[in-house]
Every structure is written in structure tokens, then in C-alpha cells.
Design an enzyme around this catalytic site. Structure first.
Site, short mmCIF file in Angstrom:
data_model
loop_
_atom_site.label_atom_id
_atom_site.label_comp_id
_atom_site.label_asym_id
_atom_site.label_seq_id
_atom_site.Cartn_x
_atom_site.Cartn_y
_atom_site.Cartn_z
N GLY A 11 0.79 -1.24 0.00
CA GLY A 11 0.00 0.00 0.00
C GLY A 11 0.81 1.27 0.00
CB ALA A 12 0.31 4.38 -1.37
N GLY A 13 1.06 5.57 1.51
CA GLY A 13 0.71 6.50 2.59
C GLY A 13 1.02 7.91 2.19
CG PHE A 15 5.70 11.37 4.03
CD1 PHE A 15 5.82 12.67 3.58
CD2 PHE A 15 5.30 11.15 5.34
CE1 PHE A 15 5.55 13.74 4.42
CE2 PHE A 15 5.04 12.21 6.18
CZ PHE A 15 5.16 13.51 5.72
CB VAL A 17 4.82 2.90 -2.38
CG1 VAL A 17 3.96 3.70 -3.32
CG2 VAL A 17 6.26 2.86 -2.87
CE LYS A 33 6.16 6.44 5.59
NZ LYS A 33 5.78 7.03 6.88
CG ASP A 123 -1.87 12.17 11.24
OD1 ASP A 123 -3.05 12.58 11.31
OD2 ASP A 123 -1.41 11.64 10.22
#
Length: 363
Positions: A11-13, A15, A17, A33, A123
Site C-alpha cells: 500500500g501507499a501512505g 509520503f 509506498v 516504507k 496524527d
């Protein structure tokens, strides 16, 4: 980089992948990451890594090391096989009070440790809480990209965070206590576990950030009639959702609250937790702060090629066609990340509009 081999993409976030990798020698699984080299490597990235490195607690994802590839900065960390707590709630609809308490107790223990280490997360949300793969899952806090250490940095002033979880004082442009903002976010997480919806979002119009902000500022929330929770639990929520952060319950007080203490696992008691607060508690990282800072500084240099290449610059991942497909996958994932960042920008824009209109008042 011969040390790792690719297992799959996960998956991706905000900042970059992420990929699931295996350490060849030990067969240990790690989450890697990836952040593209160049301008994306900023003070937030450096702060995330240094803050994360200093943390050693069972309810926090372990930092392993940073590695530089020709195209990316790679951050290796503990892999949480159980996925996001968010996904678990989506499939369940909502949790029973006992199950919500089980995860909330772990969340508070992890946050309490962060605060003792002078780090506020800023966050906290369900998407940033992962679960390990055990039958009684252990909660793991991750993603320290927006965290701020009061030992190394100034007090939080910027408006960061996720709209649904953000505390009223964060919407003001004055300095705020990041630890108390984390308490509010923990309360939102608890509410979502119990109700299966966000406390300050209009269910008919969830994308209306202005409406969400107004409801947050007015502390307008209610427990639906179909959700049956104890008075003790309602009391805790009412003490968390207080607009004035000086009057809000603290993490230390939450840990003494009768609802929190019910069925508290032995490993989460103050006596058992004391071991993690000792100064000699070693880091999981084999890298020194200086080594990490040098690698991060080197990562600020953009990659020599304009497009991402297969294997994130590690090479050796199959034939040329495979590499091209890999590169396309990476570019697609990074485009998704950019779209998410656009959503953040839309939120930031709304917050600025609310500031300019003078609607935000902190009592």
C-alpha cells in the site's frame, strides 16, 4: 541491499509506498516504507525517523534501519501482520464495549510512553494503528511523520492531522499542547470503535470539512440510541471531548479512570510498564543518530533518473519487462499518494478559510 528480498506491495501512505520484505538470512518479515529521493525528504521525514528510533514499547511499531537506494530512501520497520485497526472496524461495523476497551487500553499505553519520551504523535487515527498477527491482537502505533519532540523542536503550531480526529485548539493558530491534542484524538478513536462513525462528521455530508470543523469547535457529538454503552464509558468520553484543553482529562488521569482500569491486562499495569521507561532501555536500531542523519541528508539529492525504476532502485527483480511493469506500479502508487496529498491541501485550504472568517474561537 542484498540483505532483503521482496514479498509483496502493501500500500501507499502520505509520503510514499510500502512493501513487505524478507530478511534473506533470518526470514524475518519487515515493512519497508519508500520515500522518493529529493524534495520529499524534508524535516518531517528526518523527525519521523529520529523520533521513531528512540521508541521501544510493545504498542509501538519498531524502527529497524534506514537504507539509501539509487532512487529512494527506505525505512525498515516491524511488520504488523494483522493490518489496520480501521479495517477491522470496517468489517465488524463497530466493536463491543469490552473489545473497544481492550484496544483503547493498548492505545493509551503506547501514547503514554510516547509522551514520557517527550514525543507527541499529532496524527493519531485508526489508520495509524496496526495490529500484529496474534489471536488476541496487540495494537501497534505507527507513522510518526507529523510527530514533534519537545526536546528537539519548537512547540506545535502548524495545522496538521486528519479532519475527523483534530482537536479544537489545533484549529486555532496559537501554540497548543500536542499531548492534549493526542488525548482528543484517542477519544475520537474510542468513539469510532464504539459507534462505527466519526463523532463530529455529518453522516449526510462527510466531505464538508467546514461543517466538521464547526461541530468540533462546538463539541457537538452524541451517542446514537442504538449504541448501548455504560455510564462510565460515557463519562470518559465527556471528559475527553472538552474544547478547553486545560480542562480536558490527561493521559495520566485516563489511566486511573474506572472504565480504563476494568479488565486491564497485567502487562499494561503501571508496574509492568515501568520497565519501558528506564533510561537503559536500548533502541532496536543498529544505526546511530549520526549515521541516520547522514543517510537522510544524502537522500535529499534527487535520483539520477527522472522516472522510478524497478525494485525502487535495487535492481535484480526479473527481466526488463518486469522492471517496466514494476516502475509503472510504483508511479501509479505515487500518483495515488499525490491525490491524497491534494485532499490534505483541500483540508488545509478549508482550515485557512475558517481562520480568515473568524469563525474559530477557543474559550
Amino acid at each position: 541491499m542484498d540483505k532483503y528480498e521482496l514479498v509483496k506491495d502493501i500500500g501507499a501512505g502520505n509520503f510514499g509506498v510500502a512493501r513487505l520484505m524478507k530478511v534473506k538470512n533470518s526470514k524475518e518479515l519487515v515493512a519497508m516504507k519508500y520515500i522518493e529521493r529529493g524534495p520529499k525528504i524534508d524535516e518531517n521525514v528526518a523527525r519521523e525517523i529520529i523520533n521513531h528510533r528512540s521508541l521501544r514499547h510493545p504498542n509501538i511499531i519498531r524502527f529497524k534501519e534506514v537504507v539509501l537506494t539509487p532512487t529512494h530512501l527506505a525505512i525498515a520497520m516491524e511488520y504488523a501482520a494483522g493490518g489496520e485497526l480501521f479495517e477491522r472496524i470496517c468489517s465488524a461495523g463497530r466493536f463491543s464495549e469490552d473489545e473497544a476497551r481492550y484496544f483503547f487500553q493498548q492505545l493509551i499505553s503506547g501514547v503514554s510512553y510516547c509522551h514520557a519520551m517527550q514525543i507527541c504523535h499529532r496524527d493519531l487515527k485508526l489508520e495509524n494503528t496496526l495490529l500484529d498477527g496474534s489471536p488476541a491482537p496487540r495494537l501497534k502505533i505507527c507513522d510518526f511523520g507529523y510527530s514533534k519532540s519537545s526536546l528537539l523542536h519548537s512547540r506545535p503550531k502548524s495545522t496538521v492531522g486528519t479532519p475527523a480526529y483534530i482537536a479544537p485548539e489545533v484549529l486555532s493558530r496559537r501554540e497548543y499542547d500536542g499531548k492534549m491534542a493526542d488525548v482528543w484524538s484517542c477519544g475520537v478513536t474510542l468513539y469510532v470503535m464504539l459507534v462505527g462513525a466519526y463523532p463530529f462528521e455529518d453522516q449526510e455530508d462527510p466531505k464538508n470539512f467546514r461543517k466538521t470543523i464547526q461541530k468540533i469547535m462546538a463539541v457537538q457529538y452524541k451517542i446514537p440510541d442504538y449504541v448501548h454503552i455504560s455510564q462510565d464509558c460515557k463519562n470518559l468520553l465527556s471528559r475527553i471531548f472538552v474544547a478547553n484543553s486545560l480542562k480536558r482529562i490527561t493521559i495520566a488521569e485516563i489511566k486511573k479512570h474506572s472504565w480504563f482500569l476494568k479488565n486491564l491486562p497485567r502487562e499494561l499495569t503501571e508496574t509492568a510498564q515501568a520497565a519501558y521507561f528506564k533510561k537503559e532501555n536500548p533502541t532496536f536500531s543498529l544505526q546511530t543518530v549520526e549515521e541516520i542523519m547522514k543517510i537522510v541528508a544524502d537522500a535529499k539529492t534527487p535520483p539520477p533518473v527522472s522516472r522510478s525504476i524497478g525494485g525502487f532502485g535495487w535492481g535484480g527483480n526479473g527481466d526488463a519487462d518486469g522492471k517496466e511493469e514494476d516502475a509503472e506500479d510504483v508511479e501509479e502508487e505515487e500518483e495515488e499518494v499525490e491525490e491524497e496529498e491534494d485532499d490534505e491541501d483541500e483540508y488545509d485550504k478549508t482550515v485557512k478559510e475558517v481562520h480568515a472568517s473568524g469563525e474559530v474561537r477557543i474559550s
